[in-house]
Design a protein around this motif. Structure first.
Motif, mmCIF file in Angstrom:
data_model
loop_
_atom_site.group_PDB
_atom_site.id
_atom_site.type_symbol
_atom_site.label_atom_id
_atom_site.label_comp_id
_atom_site.label_asym_id
_atom_site.label_seq_id
_atom_site.Cartn_x
_atom_site.Cartn_y
_atom_site.Cartn_z
ATOM 1 N N CYS A 3 -4.563 -55.898 -9.589
ATOM 2 C CA CYS A 3 -5.933 -57.457 -9.796
ATOM 3 C C CYS A 3 -5.714 -57.797 -9.824
ATOM 4 C CB CYS A 3 -7.672 -57.164 -10.737
ATOM 5 S SG CYS A 3 -8.362 -55.109 -10.139
ATOM 6 N N SER B 282 -8.968 -68.572 -9.460
ATOM 7 C CA SER B 282 -7.368 -68.864 -9.513
ATOM 8 C C SER B 282 -6.840 -69.181 -10.069
ATOM 9 C CB SER B 282 -7.463 -69.413 -7.780
ATOM 10 O OG SER B 282 -7.966 -70.867 -8.429
ATOM 11 N N LEU C 261 -6.085 -65.870 -15.476
ATOM 12 C CA LEU C 261 -6.574 -64.845 -16.058
ATOM 13 C C LEU C 261 -5.704 -64.117 -17.259
ATOM 14 C CD1 LEU C 261 -9.771 -63.689 -15.622
ATOM 15 C CD2 LEU C 261 -8.474 -62.280 -13.520
ATOM 16 N N ARG D 256 -11.088 -62.418 -10.037
ATOM 17 C CA ARG D 256 -10.105 -63.100 -9.635
ATOM 18 C C ARG D 256 -10.633 -63.449 -8.370
ATOM 19 N NH1 ARG D 256 -5.553 -64.857 -11.342
ATOM 20 N NH2 ARG D 256 -6.850 -65.858 -11.502
ATOM 21 N N VAL E 31 -4.082 -59.838 -12.505
ATOM 22 C CA VAL E 31 -4.459 -60.060 -13.776
ATOM 23 C C VAL E 31 -3.061 -61.256 -14.424
ATOM 24 C CG1 VAL E 31 -4.642 -59.680 -16.341
ATOM 25 C CG2 VAL E 31 -6.199 -59.329 -14.238
ATOM 26 N N SER F 226 -11.721 -57.649 -10.156
ATOM 27 C CA SER F 226 -11.221 -58.322 -8.687
ATOM 28 C C SER F 226 -12.411 -59.423 -8.458
ATOM 29 C CB SER F 226 -11.516 -57.142 -7.429
ATOM 30 O OG SER F 226 -11.338 -55.689 -8.047
#
Ligand SMILES: Cc1cc2nc3c(=O)[nH]c(=O)nc-3n(C[C@H](O)[C@H](O)[C@H](O)COP(=O)(O)O)c2cc1C
Length: 328
Positions: free
Chosen positions: A168, A138, A141, A134, A170, A131
């Motif tokens: 999260c 931006s 990921l 993230r 991803v 998290s």
């Protein structure tokens, strides 16, 4: 198959990527792969997140990137307490394309740092790290995972983690479908990809034992959006371009190019170890490649290695069409 894929709105052509390999996918090797072409994206080797803050992006072979590499994922080994915001800012300042978090490495020195597979086991610590990454990063990921520990309840444990990874934010999951305990034994468990795709809507990138266009394996890889090639690329750095356009290869010239590129990017002592490491895999192409490999193993001088290589290649060594992919 795997001609293209889309991840978070970005199109990758082809959907065939270079896997991260510690000690191997440094700037010199990525340059070689990129020059051959045919690879949709390249991964750095696993990089200690906090070490990123000390690296010189213009010079360091771990983080520097040449324009020819086009799209590079920086793979991070993150541990609790790492200054993630600062690390992300450093990557942003240096124009990184994408970030991948390593949740798969089971080596004891990584586990001892509570990173890699140890982080995967600790779901709350993993959630916090993903998290936080993230929050500051931006861009694209991904995370790289294995199946987890080999235990009767591996499926619900994996499902819980995959759901958390998705929550999260991803963008895709790289899966090396083996249990931690498998290390590199037996073939990758491609059959588990169906299960993983049933528990997530995220694109999957499959890694493990993919060496060529084998239709039987491709049928099992169907749940994946993209694939990664690892050790076979160390043996045949032209494997990506060969996929669509079979290429005639000058084996001696490829070795020499790798030698020169490593010498250019690394200081001599590390160059020595990196050229020996590359040669271990590359020598698998030859019937008596083990002789070449053994001859250079104790040499402490780069010029001497080159003399041994010149002598080896001058004898036109017999080539194996299907070299065995070992784990050195
Ligand atoms: C020498 C070596 C180093 C590796 N280092 C990493 C690494 O730094 N990060 C990672 O996520 N996986 C690493 N892996 C795993 C590979 O990315 C890949 O998932 C695995 O080798 C299976 O693919 P392959 O059969 O195509 O080699 C490494 C594997 C090898 C053989």
């Amino acid at each position: 198959m795997f001609d293209s894929c889309e991840i978070a709105g970005r199109r990758f052509v082809p959907a065939r990527f270079l896997a991260p390999m510690a000690g191997y996918t440094h700037s010199a090797f990525r340059r070689l792969i990129a020059e051959f072409g045919g690879c949709g994206a390249l991964w750095t080797e696993m990089l200690s997140a906090r070490q990123i803050l000390n690296e010189d992006f213009a010079k360091s072979p771990w983080v520097k990137r040449r324009p020819i590499e086009r799209f590079v994922f920086y793979q991070l080994m993150v541990r609790q307490g790492d200054p993630i915001e600062k690390v992300v800012n450093r990557l942003l300042e240096n124009g990184a394309d994408a970030v991948d978090l390593n949740l798969a490495c089971d080596a004891s020195h990584i586990r001892n740092l509570k990173a890699g597979s140890a982080l995967f086991s600790n779901i709350e610590a993993m959630r916090k790290i993903i998290s936080e990454t993230r929050k500051y990063w931006s861009g694209l990921l991904t995370v790289k995972i294995r199946l987890g520990d080999r235990r009767p309840d591996w499926q619900p444990r994996l499902a819980e983690r995959v759901k958390m990874i998705e929550e999260c934010g991803v963008d895709a999951i790289v899966v090396h479908p083996r249990f931690f305990e498998d290390k590199f034994k037996r073939t990758a468990r491609y059959e588990t990809l169906n299960f993983i795709s049933s528990i997530t809507t995220l694109p999957l990138i499959a890694s493990g034992d993919i060496v060529d266009k084998d239709q039987k394996i491709f049928d099992k890889l169907r749940p994946a959006h993209a694939i990664m090639l690892g050790r076979i690329a160390l043996i045949k750095p032209w494997v990506f371009v060969d996929w669509d356009n079979p290429t005639k290869v000058d084996y001696a010239a490829v070795w020499k190019k790798m030698f020169d590129y490593i010498k250019e990017d690394f200081e001599p002592l590390i160059a020595l170890s990196r050229i020996k490491m590359f040669t271990k895999y590359y020598s698998s192409n030859f019937l008596f490649g083990n002789v070449f490999r053994n001859k250079i193993s104790n040499v402490e001088d780069l010029n001497e290695i080159q003399t041994i290589a010149d002598d080896f290649f001058s004898k036109t060594p017999a080539i194996l069409s299907n070299p065995i992919v070992e784990n050195f």
